[in-house]
Write an enzyme that holds these catalytic residues in place. Structure first.
Site, PDB file in Angstrom:
ATOM      1  N   CYS A 139       0.824  -1.205   0.000  1.00  0.00           N
ATOM      2  CA  CYS A 139       0.000   0.000   0.000  1.00  0.00           C
ATOM      3  C   CYS A 139       0.863   1.261   0.000  1.00  0.00           C
ATOM      4  O   CYS A 139       0.430   2.308  -0.476  1.00  0.00           O
ATOM      5  CB  CYS A 139      -0.994  -0.006   1.156  1.00  0.00           C
ATOM      6  SG  CYS A 139      -0.278  -0.217   2.779  1.00  0.00           S
TER       7      CYS A 139
ATOM      8  N   VAL B   2       0.036   4.274  -2.428  1.00  0.00           N
ATOM      9  CA  VAL B   2      -0.362   5.601  -1.951  1.00  0.00           C
ATOM     10  C   VAL B   2       0.513   6.687  -2.578  1.00  0.00           C
ATOM     11  O   VAL B   2       0.028   7.749  -2.961  1.00  0.00           O
ATOM     12  CB  VAL B   2      -0.334   5.675  -0.406  1.00  0.00           C
ATOM     13  CG1 VAL B   2      -0.533   7.110   0.065  1.00  0.00           C
ATOM     14  CG2 VAL B   2      -1.416   4.772   0.188  1.00  0.00           C
TER      15      VAL B   2
END
Lengths: 485, 503
Positions: B147, B151
């Site tokens: 992630c 991001v």
């Protein structure tokens, strides 16, 4: 002038590192060294606590693993929210065996996984509102939880959430500590920074805010940095209580948040895992003058020495108790050694563990007549290596942030009789037919600390090294041919 | 020498006394309070509060995307999974899969830290690919993301190209990639995305003239035995087929005195290159092959069939009928015999399972298979929880349940977790619980007989080596269930005349 042993090991290390691309080889060369027990050999200094090279398959974890997985997770009467996407909490759920007493889901939460399970919208709009709702929901469903911690995962810091504000408001609203922990996985270089961040959060959000209302005594001590893996801390606590000491806090295995708050009342802080919890001990020393002492309850030799060192801080009553305890336990310890040493004497060991055990557990192996020929740490710092040098023989291999490639190559060259490392390494050794023991989780056994633990440790090392099953591993002819051609 | 370890040590009086003394410092709730709240958590009132929550997830039964991407990548020859992002994730994927399969799992991370968060992860990827290639000699590197990389918006396609331009890995080494954000979907979507990435990277296109083979995609499957069982079924039907992403040999390798990073037996590049020319692709799971199916259909112009996962007789029959339709190959006599044996076993055991109320938790495809299996032995599914289920799953499960009178007590819960299930099991008790190891806490809390099925299974050994699919898998599943029920029955009957010798 380095000794022949050191030179020979250096040669071996150079051979192993040949496989790396030049830039990485140069870097790794600073991390893998022959041991010089004096710690004086300038070329033997081990570089540590710096970034792992990308792509080498480092065994290390992250700051979240250090905070939620190690330090905060075992605090049993708090709800620890893995704040961010679902994975981190799923993978770290009850994998460290931090045993605790309590009623799970009612007044203890150790085996549970709480997460905000971030979705795309939480990334886009931020997760603070959701976090506030989560805290309310947790309060409704778990009224006996004595506090809540927010364990940040990567996105939290990247999207600029303000978990501190949420925690501040909710601490007042709920009347119990809501602790924000900035342990996003991209911070730092390993679990180690997560330990430090977690220590700081205890300092900022627990000290002076909670604790048990107890009358202090001259014999009040703490156990700091024992995560009660397989019941380790309980076996250690037994020794301290038998010495006549009163353990007013156990950090953080089987701990409550009140126990965290009790520590500043102690006369002496006792640190087992120095790497993960020296920070808070230093702080207590600086702030309240509380002395702290590192101790080692692995194996009788270190236990006796530690008992005496601990007793030296107290009066004659405790000192007499300490001697009496040693005398009482010695026959039992000698019997264990008599039982297992004949089967283990002279066996060699390679260790690759976290930030403490590679040096801490050497004594227990030596008590059984075994010798450590290589030791490595995932996330140690310079002070850890300083303490390690004198405990290892000259020319032993020391590794910092070793890669599976290095571990395999050193195994082939050094041919240890036993390897101790983690679950990610374990099964590769099963393929190789090399006796292996998990030295993070005790291979689901334990305890290994204390007098009660040594007996289990000795049994387990014996069954690992001497199991007949290793003898069944053989290379089929066709496999050798294939390897050759 | 008698050694007492944690299993017996801490019930000894000196420790019981120690725990009692420790309470003085714990600031813990009184025993009466704990008992009262414990009772309350079992109530209908608590269930209502529990189901009212909208934000917190408690003991969810799912993991994140890149875990699936790693497993998918292991299905191809000499392939090293490479995860772009923070390094802790990769340590987690490796340990998680190792704990389930009891096998070494090779995967590398680009070890991105704060500076990468600011400048992006290009230099980490370039150096990472170079190091991984030099050290571990993969013939393919399969890139997915954590992630963190998602991001900050790392562009895998561009990064891989730039890394190759800098000579990090030779141009001819395939480096397929998949964006696998952990904040959408679950491990199933990661498997899907990576599978699609690999197929599109290695694909040799698609001939206008299709050949006689079919492709098989297992899906995210915790059982090496399932993948082998698929081969067995197709071999016995005499079908020409290619299994795409066969990790069965990688997650169940022999001990030969040497650690092989890339055990033989995974799907070869040539097989994938030819796969576009097959006449159809059959995926054994639906929820882990959505994007892959689109690729197969759009790029290879093939018919794509997904699921149902062949758990139990009916679903196995359906799969084989589908294979017959696609290939013209009929069920062989041998398979008829195998089927007959499984049916015979079910006849032998059904009295102990008939009418039993069952709670189930797991991945959608596995759940549908288990429901189908249970309905056919007259068991009654009651609580069905799929944390990573969607509307489509609920619809499929409801339809399946509606097809049998034994399904009339069931409620399908998607996006719910194992803490919801706990409330369900306390307020509407059942006789049997099926789910992964994580469900053992429900077994402990509610005392419901528990059989481990699905992923992950950490606390029992070698279950993944035996299939739960196909006719043989039906026997295994049946035996696990009936024998666990009989164990509990015997334990209960210990002090009664019902302690039967013959069951």
């Amino acid at each position: 002038m380095p000794s022949p042993d050191i030179n020979q090991t250096q040669k071996l290390i150079d051979e192993v590192l040949e496989a790396y691309p030049e830039k990485t080889r140069k870097d790794r060369a600073k991390h893998v060294k022959p041991n010089d027990p004096s710690g004086e050999c300038s070329s033997c200094a081990v570089k540590s606590n710096v970034k792992s090279r990308p792509g080498v398959m480092t065994v290390r974890g992250c700051a979240y693993a250090g905070s939620k997985g190690v330090v905060w997770g075992p605090v049993k009467d708090m709800v620890h929210i893995s704040h961010g996407p679902v994975g981190c909490g799923a993978y770290s759920n009850w994998s460290r065996r931090n045993y605790y007493n309590g009623s799970t889901g009612v007044d203890a939460f150790g085996t549970m996984h709480f997460t905000s399970d971030f979705q795309e919208r939480d990334i886009v709009y931020g997760g603070d509102k959701k976090l506030a709702v989560i805290i309310d929901e947790v309060n409704t469903l778990f009224p006996l939880a004595k506090g809540i911690s927010i364990q940040s995962e990567c996105p939290v810091g990247l999207i600029g959430d303000d978990i501190e504000s949420v925690a501040k408001v909710k601490t007042v609203e709920c009347g119990k500590p809501v602790v924000p922990v900035r342990c996003e996985g991209f911070r730092g270089v390993s679990q180690s920074l997560g330990h430090h961040i977690a220590n700081d959060a205890i300092r900022d959000h627990v000290f002076g805010k909670v604790g048990t209302d107890i009358a202090t005594t001259p014999y009040d001590v703490t156990i700091i940095g024992d995560y009660n893996i397989g019941g380790d801390a309980w076996a250690s606590r037994r020794i301290l209580e038998d010495m006549g000491l009163r353990v007013i806090a156990q950090w953080t295995g089987d701990a409550t948040i009140a126990e965290l708050g009790n520590a500043p009342k102690a006369k002496l802080n006792l640190v087992h895992c120095y790497r993960s919890m020296n920070y808070i001990c230093r702080y207590m020393e600086e702030t309240w003058g509380t002395p702290w002492e590192e101790y080692n309850f692995f194996g009788p030799t270190k236990i006796y020495a530690s008992i005496r060192a601990i007793a030296s801080h107290f009066d004659d009553t405790i000192k007499a108790n300490a001697e009496a305890l040693i005398e009482r336990m010695r026959p039992e310890m000698d019997a264990i050694i008599a039982e297992y040493m004949p089967r283990l004497e002279g066996k060699t060991v390679m260790l690759y563990v976290g930030g403490l055990r590679p040096r801490h557990i050497i004594g227990a192996y030596e008590d059984l007549g075994m010798e450590i020929i290589a030791a490595g740490y995932e996330f140690a710092h310079a002070d850890d290596y300083k303490k390690t040098h004198p405990r290892l023989k000259e020319g032993a291999v020391i590794m910092d942030d070793a890669t599976p490639y290095e571990l395999e190559e050193f195994t082939k060259r050094l041919k240890p009789d036993l390897v101790g490392s983690g679950v990610k390494e374990k099964y590769a050794y099963h393929k190789m037919g090399v006796p292996f023991r998990q030295m993070h989780s005790w291979d689901y056994s334990g305890p290994y600390h204390g007098f009660d633990g040594f007996k289990v440790f000795a049994r387990d090392m014996d069954m690992t090294v001497n199991s007949p099953v290793w003898g069944l591993v053989r290379k089929p002819a066709w496999a050798s041919e294939r390897a050759a051609g | 020498m008698q050694t007492t370890d944690h299993n017996d040590l801490f019930t000894q009086p000196e420790y019981i006394e120690q725990f009692e003394r420790k309470r003085e410092f714990e600031g813990c709730s009184s025993r009466a309070e704990v008992a009262e709240v414990a009772e309350w958590t079992k109530s209908a009132e608590y269930r209502e509060a529990n189901f009212a929550r909208e934000a917190v997830s408690i003991n969810p039964c799912k993991a994140c995307q890149p875990l699936g991407a790693v497993l998918a990548a292991l299905g191809y020859e000499k392939t090293l999974p490479f995860v772009q992002g923070s390094q802790g994730c990769t340590a987690y994927f490796r340990s998680h899969l190792s704990r389930h399969f009891k096998e070494p799992i090779a995967a590398v991370s680009s070890s991105m830290t704060e500076d990468a968060a600011v400048f992006g992860g290009l230099s980490n990827m370039t150096e990472g690919l170079e190091n991984a290639y030099a050290l571990y000699h993969p013939e393919m590197i399969a890139v997915s993301t954590t992630c963190m990389a998602e991001v900050i918006g790392d562009d895998l396609r561009a990064y891989i190209k730039q890394s190759k331009d800098k000579g990090a890995v030779p141009d001819e080494v395939p480096v397929p990639f998949a964006h696998t954000p952990s904040f959408t979907g679950s491990h199933l979507n990661g498997y899907d995305a990576m599978t699609r990435g690999i197929l599109s990277e290695l694909s040799g296109g698609s001939a206008a003239e299709k050949n006689e083979t079919i492709n098989i995609i297992p899906g995210f499957d915790g059982y090496a035995g399932n993948l082998r069982e698929y081969r067995h079924l197709l071999d016995w039907m005499g079908v020409k087929y290619t299994m795409l992403g066969d990790y069965s040999a990688v997650v169940d390798a022999p001990a030969f005195g040497e650690y092989e990073l890339y055990p033989a037996g995974a799907t070869t590049f040539n097989e994938v290159r030819e796969a576009g020319n097959a006449k159809a692709t059959v995926a054994m799971q639906q929820w882990s092959t959505v994007k892959t199916g689109e690729f197969v259909h759009d790029e290879w112009g093939q018919e794509f069939v997904a699921g149902p996962m062949p758990i139990g007789i009916t679903a196995t029959d359906a799969l084989l009928a589908e294979v017959t339709r696609l290939t013209g190959r009929q069920l062989s006599k041998r398979l008829e015999v195998e089927r007959g044996r499984a049916v015979d076993a079910m006849l032998d055991s059904h009295p102990y399972i008939f009418g039993k109320r069952v709670a189930l938790v797991g991945d959608p495809d596995v759940l549908l298979g288990l429901i189908s299996f249970l309905l056919k032995v007259g068991a009654r599914p009651v609580h069905i929880v799929a944390t990573n289920g969607d509307k489509k799953f609920k619809k499929a499960a409801d339809a399946l349940l509606a097809s049998s009178p034994y399904g009339s007590d069931a409620t399908v819960w998607v996006k719910k977790d194992m803490w919801h299930l706990r409330s369900l099991m306390f307020t509407e008790p059942v006789d049997l619980l099926l789910g992964p190891s994580n469900a053992k806490f429900l077994w402990r809390d509610t005392g419901t007989t528990f059989v481990r099925v699905g992923f992950p299974i950490f606390d029992r050994h070698h279950l993944h080596k035996r299939p739960i699919v196909g006719y043989n898998g039906a026997i295994n599943l049946l035996a696990d269930i009936v024998n666990t029920l009989l164990d509990e029955l015997d334990r209960k009957a210990m002090d009664t005349p019902s302690f039967d010798l013959i069951r």
